[in-house]
Design a protein around this motif. Structure first.
Motif, PDB file in Angstrom:
ATOM      1  N   PRO A 167       0.809  -1.229   0.000  1.00 54.25           N
ATOM      2  CA  PRO A 167       0.000   0.000   0.000  1.00 54.25           C
ATOM      3  C   PRO A 167       0.840   1.275   0.000  1.00 54.25           C
ATOM      4  O   PRO A 167       0.397   2.325  -0.495  1.00 54.25           O
ATOM      5  N   TRP A 168       2.060   1.190   0.558  1.00 49.66           N
ATOM      6  CA  TRP A 168       2.904   2.380   0.622  1.00 49.66           C
ATOM      7  C   TRP A 168       3.443   2.789  -0.738  1.00 49.66           C
ATOM      8  O   TRP A 168       3.937   3.912  -0.904  1.00 49.66           O
ATOM      9  N   VAL A 169       3.357   1.904  -1.731  1.00 53.74           N
ATOM     10  CA  VAL A 169       3.659   2.294  -3.106  1.00 53.74           C
ATOM     11  C   VAL A 169       2.736   3.434  -3.538  1.00 53.74           C
ATOM     12  O   VAL A 169       3.118   4.306  -4.318  1.00 53.74           O
ATOM     13  N   PHE A 170       1.512   3.430  -3.004  1.00 52.76           N
ATOM     14  CA  PHE A 170       0.537   4.478  -3.302  1.00 52.76           C
ATOM     15  C   PHE A 170       0.519   5.561  -2.220  1.00 52.76           C
ATOM     16  O   PHE A 170       0.381   6.749  -2.524  1.00 52.76           O
ATOM     17  N   TYR A 171       0.628   5.161  -0.956  1.00 54.12           N
ATOM     18  CA  TYR A 171       0.590   6.139   0.140  1.00 54.12           C
ATOM     19  C   TYR A 171       1.692   7.181   0.019  1.00 54.12           C
ATOM     20  O   TYR A 171       1.515   8.332   0.424  1.00 54.12           O
ATOM     21  N   VAL A 172       2.844   6.793  -0.529  1.00 54.03           N
ATOM     22  CA  VAL A 172       3.981   7.719  -0.592  1.00 54.03           C
ATOM     23  C   VAL A 172       3.638   8.957  -1.419  1.00 54.03           C
ATOM     24  O   VAL A 172       4.218  10.036  -1.216  1.00 54.03           O
ATOM     25  N   ASN A 173       2.676   8.822  -2.337  1.00 53.66           N
ATOM     26  CA  ASN A 173       2.274   9.977  -3.149  1.00 53.66           C
ATOM     27  C   ASN A 173       1.513  11.029  -2.351  1.00 53.66           C
ATOM     28  O   ASN A 173       1.485  12.204  -2.739  1.00 53.66           O
ATOM     29  N   VAL A 174       0.878  10.611  -1.239  1.00 54.42           N
ATOM     30  CA  VAL A 174      -0.042  11.501  -0.533  1.00 54.42           C
ATOM     31  C   VAL A 174       0.674  12.684   0.126  1.00 54.42           C
ATOM     32  O   VAL A 174       0.348  13.841  -0.166  1.00 54.42           O
ATOM     33  N   PRO A 175       1.646  12.464   1.024  1.00 61.62           N
ATOM     34  CA  PRO A 175       2.300  13.630   1.631  1.00 61.62           C
ATOM     35  C   PRO A 175       3.055  14.477   0.617  1.00 61.62           C
ATOM     36  O   PRO A 175       3.055  15.713   0.699  1.00 61.62           O
ATOM     37  N   ILE A 176       3.683  13.821  -0.372  1.00 66.09           N
ATOM     38  CA  ILE A 176       4.413  14.575  -1.397  1.00 66.09           C
ATOM     39  C   ILE A 176       3.444  15.426  -2.202  1.00 66.09           C
ATOM     40  O   ILE A 176       3.683  16.615  -2.461  1.00 66.09           O
ATOM     41  N   GLY A 177       2.317  14.829  -2.589  1.00 64.40           N
ATOM     42  CA  GLY A 177       1.329  15.563  -3.370  1.00 64.40           C
ATOM     43  C   GLY A 177       0.762  16.745  -2.628  1.00 64.40           C
ATOM     44  O   GLY A 177       0.597  17.839  -3.200  1.00 64.40           O
ATOM     45  N   LEU A 178       0.456  16.581  -1.339  1.00 62.10           N
ATOM     46  CA  LEU A 178      -0.112  17.685  -0.551  1.00 62.10           C
ATOM     47  C   LEU A 178       0.871  18.838  -0.412  1.00 62.10           C
ATOM     48  O   LEU A 178       0.498  20.011  -0.519  1.00 62.10           O
ATOM     49  N   VAL A 179       2.138  18.518  -0.166  1.00 61.02           N
ATOM     50  CA  VAL A 179       3.154  19.568  -0.045  1.00 61.02           C
ATOM     51  C   VAL A 179       3.287  20.341  -1.353  1.00 61.02           C
ATOM     52  O   VAL A 179       3.352  21.586  -1.367  1.00 61.02           O
ATOM     53  N   ILE A 180       3.288  19.618  -2.483  1.00 60.97           N
ATOM     54  CA  ILE A 180       3.438  20.285  -3.780  1.00 60.97           C
ATOM     55  C   ILE A 180       2.220  21.148  -4.084  1.00 60.97           C
ATOM     56  O   ILE A 180       2.345  22.259  -4.619  1.00 60.97           O
ATOM     57  N   ILE A 181       1.025  20.666  -3.758  1.00 64.63           N
ATOM     58  CA  ILE A 181      -0.192  21.445  -3.987  1.00 64.63           C
ATOM     59  C   ILE A 181      -0.130  22.769  -3.238  1.00 64.63           C
ATOM     60  O   ILE A 181      -0.396  23.848  -3.797  1.00 64.63           O
ATOM     61  N   LEU A 182       0.229  22.722  -1.958  1.00 62.18           N
ATOM     62  CA  LEU A 182       0.294  23.936  -1.150  1.00 62.18           C
ATOM     63  C   LEU A 182       1.352  24.902  -1.672  1.00 62.18           C
ATOM     64  O   LEU A 182       1.134  26.120  -1.750  1.00 62.18           O
ATOM     65  N   ALA A 183       2.501  24.356  -2.063  1.00 60.42           N
ATOM     66  CA  ALA A 183       3.585  25.209  -2.545  1.00 60.42           C
ATOM     67  C   ALA A 183       3.235  25.842  -3.894  1.00 60.42           C
ATOM     68  O   ALA A 183       3.439  27.046  -4.099  1.00 60.42           O
ATOM     69  N   LEU A 184       2.696  25.048  -4.819  1.00 60.49           N
ATOM     70  CA  LEU A 184       2.378  25.582  -6.141  1.00 60.49           C
ATOM     71  C   LEU A 184       1.225  26.581  -6.091  1.00 60.49           C
ATOM     72  O   LEU A 184       1.204  27.554  -6.849  1.00 60.49           O
ATOM     73  N   ALA A 185       0.259  26.349  -5.200  1.00 61.17           N
ATOM     74  CA  ALA A 185      -0.856  27.289  -5.070  1.00 61.17           C
ATOM     75  C   ALA A 185      -0.356  28.675  -4.696  1.00 61.17           C
ATOM     76  O   ALA A 185      -0.931  29.699  -5.109  1.00 61.17           O
ATOM     77  N   ARG A 186       0.717  28.725  -3.929  1.00 60.97           N
ATOM     78  CA  ARG A 186       1.270  30.008  -3.500  1.00 60.97           C
ATOM     79  C   ARG A 186       2.241  30.588  -4.533  1.00 60.97           C
ATOM     80  O   ARG A 186       2.298  31.807  -4.721  1.00 60.97           O
ATOM     81  N   MET A 187       3.004  29.729  -5.212  1.00 58.14           N
ATOM     82  CA  MET A 187       4.097  30.198  -6.063  1.00 58.14           C
ATOM     83  C   MET A 187       3.706  30.445  -7.520  1.00 58.14           C
ATOM     84  O   MET A 187       4.281  31.322  -8.175  1.00 58.14           O
ATOM     85  N   LEU A 188       2.741  29.676  -8.032  1.00 58.46           N
ATOM     86  CA  LEU A 188       2.425  29.812  -9.450  1.00 58.46           C
ATOM     87  C   LEU A 188       1.755  31.150  -9.744  1.00 58.46           C
ATOM     88  O   LEU A 188       0.881  31.596  -9.000  1.00 58.46           O
ATOM     89  N   PRO A 189       2.130  31.794 -10.840  1.00 63.02           N
ATOM     90  CA  PRO A 189       1.489  33.062 -11.200  1.00 63.02           C
ATOM     91  C   PRO A 189       0.083  32.821 -11.731  1.00 63.02           C
ATOM     92  O   PRO A 189      -0.232  31.748 -12.245  1.00 63.02           O
ATOM     93  N   ARG A 190      -0.767  33.813 -11.587  1.00 64.04           N
ATOM     94  CA  ARG A 190      -2.099  33.717 -12.177  1.00 64.04           C
ATOM     95  C   ARG A 190      -1.963  33.798 -13.689  1.00 64.04           C
ATOM     96  O   ARG A 190      -1.152  34.548 -14.218  1.00 64.04           O
TER      97      ARG A 190
END
Length: 463
Positions: A167-190
């Motif tokens: 299951p961790w083959v899939f779970y590993v995507n979760v924390p990485i994905g959440l961190v990237i979502i939060l970072a890109l939401a702040r950094m990406l230009p409109r």
């Protein structure tokens, strides 16, 4: 000449985040391949369900990718990247929690939908954030993720499956994905959406995905019911009818997904053929190898992952060597050489099924497929007009995912006896088929691949 807009100050950080997100999408093919035998045992999956674990993801990914690119044009790449990443992350959690085949496959389909949104929109952002030489460097980093993903996937898949569990083959995507979502939401230009807003060809996307699904289902069923049954024939006919309807739709739609006339051009047709063959052979290597080592020889997941490391390294070596040679030789020699290397590599375990032969043979085949990936992209994209490069790139990417789906379906059916029983005959048959397919592909590549393009060659030293 208007002055260019100022470069985004965080563009390289954004590239790093988008690169990690893209890497997750690539990993989710090879990392899962190593875990398949354990997933099969824990969930009691049938051979067909095991095959769909690979094909469901790549089918949704490939079938909806062009639609994802169109959606990015319609509402802006930033929104589509964040939405795709959110869907992929949530689907990874659901897939890891799966306690049944239905939940597992539903999660894989949802992962494919998220990937189809994320990948083209992320590439669009990379192109828009960089300019000139910096754009070439950024795209070089982006392209290198494929080979790196294969290498990291086999090691990560083996380590996670042998450690905390599949299951961790899939779970590993979760924390990485959440961190990237939060970072890109702040950094990406409109971003502003495209001025002439293109319409979404949802019907076209459904037609090509459903047709491919019918074909893959026919190939998977053939392993149990036979290749010449009425059911197989009707499913293949249904797929052919769907592809014909898709072609008609693309010629009549106001805003079609793709320009199908590009597929009859020799360079694009050759590139799509080569990418289809390369991906199908790559999946055959991982599918046959991981079940041979773990199911046939009772090797652990970590040991299997380490045994596949030479394959990943050889794939990157073949791609790098071909990238250096293709400007001098043209695309035909490396295309034929790559397919012949794949045929020779697959023939070694076909002649004598021994762990050492499997390691050496799959590594040689990996070098061949690495060469084919480079030739496919260079051939399909090197001789199209600049305004057609995006469409041609989307076609190549789509056939890349369809090749994975078809490769898993065919090789699973041919090797069915070994995947469900105690005989090694199915593994041998699978390697024989892969070797023959690559050899026939080499003949086709010799006839189809365009000769060296003289004007392109003159312009190549700067690349």
């Amino acid at each position: 000449m208007t002055s260019p807009a100022p470069a985004h100050p965080l563009r390289w950080r954004i590239l790093g985040l988008l690169g990690v997100a893209q890497l997750m999408l690539i990993l989710d093919v090879t990392v899962v391949a190593i875990a398949l035998p354990h997933i099969e045992t824990d969930l009691g999956l049938s051979r067909q369900a095991v095959t769909w674990t690979v094909s469901a993801y790549t089918l949704a990914f490939g079938g909806l990718m062009l639609l994802g690119g169109r959606t990015a044009d319609l509402i802006g790449a930033k929104r589509v990247v964040l939405a795709g990443l959110l869907i992929f992350t949530a689907a990874s959690l659901v897939t890891g929690l799966a306690g049944s085949a239905g939940m597992l496959l539903g999660g894989r389909v949802a992962q494919g939908v998220g990937a189809a949104m994320l990948s083209p929109a992320a590439l669009s952002l990379v192109v828009s954030l960089f300019d000139g030489d910096e754009r070439n460097r950024a795209l070089g980093v982006w392209s290198a993720l494929g080979g790196g993903g294969a290498a990291l996937g086999v090691l990560l898949g083996g380590a996670l499956t042998a450690g905390p569990g599949w299951p961790w083959v899939f779970y590993v995507n979760v924390p990485i994905g959440l961190v990237i979502i939060l970072a890109l939401a702040r950094m990406l230009p409109r971003q502003q959406a495209a001025k002439p807003r293109p319409r979404l060809d949802v019907l076209g996307a459904l037609l090509v995905t459903a047709s491919s699904g019918a074909l893959i289902y026919a190939l998977i069923r053939a392993g149990d019911d036979g290749w010449l049954t009425a059911a197989t024939g009707w499913l293949v006919l249904l797929a052919a009818t769907g592809y014909l309807a898709f072609t008609v739709r693309q010629k009549t739609a106001v805003s079609p997904m793709m320009d199908v006339s590009l597929l009859v051009r020799r360079p694009v047709a050759t590139g799509t053929f080569l990418i289809l063959m390369a991906t199908a052979l790559m999946i055959a290597v991982f599918f046959l190898g991981t079940f041979y080592f773990q199911h046939g020889k009772d090797y652990g997941a970590l040991r299997t992952g380490l045994l596949f490391l030479p394959v990943a390294v050889a794939t990157m070596f073949g791609a790098n060597l071909t990238g250096r040679m293709i400007a001098r030789s043209g695309p035909r020699p490396p295309a034929v050489a790559g397919l012949l290397a794949a045929a020779a590599g697959m023939a070694l375990p076909a002649l004598s099924l021994h762990p050492l032969n499997v390691v050496i043979g799959t590594a040689v085949a990996g070098a061949g497929t690495g060469a084919m990936f480079v030739v496919a992209s260079a051939t399909a994209l090197g001789q199209v007009a600049p305004h057609e490069s995006g469409i041609a790139s989307g076609i190549v990417s789509t056939f890349h995912e369809f090749g994975a789906s078809l490769g898993a379906a065919v090789i699973s059916s041919v090797a069915a006896a070994s995947l469900t029983g105690d005989t090694f005959d199915g593994f041998t048959d699978g390697f024989v088929l892969a070797a023959v397919a690559a050899a026939v592909g080499a003949l086709a590549a010799a006839a189809l691949t365009p000769p060296r393009d003289r004007p392109a060659r003159a312009a190549s030293p700067g690349t």
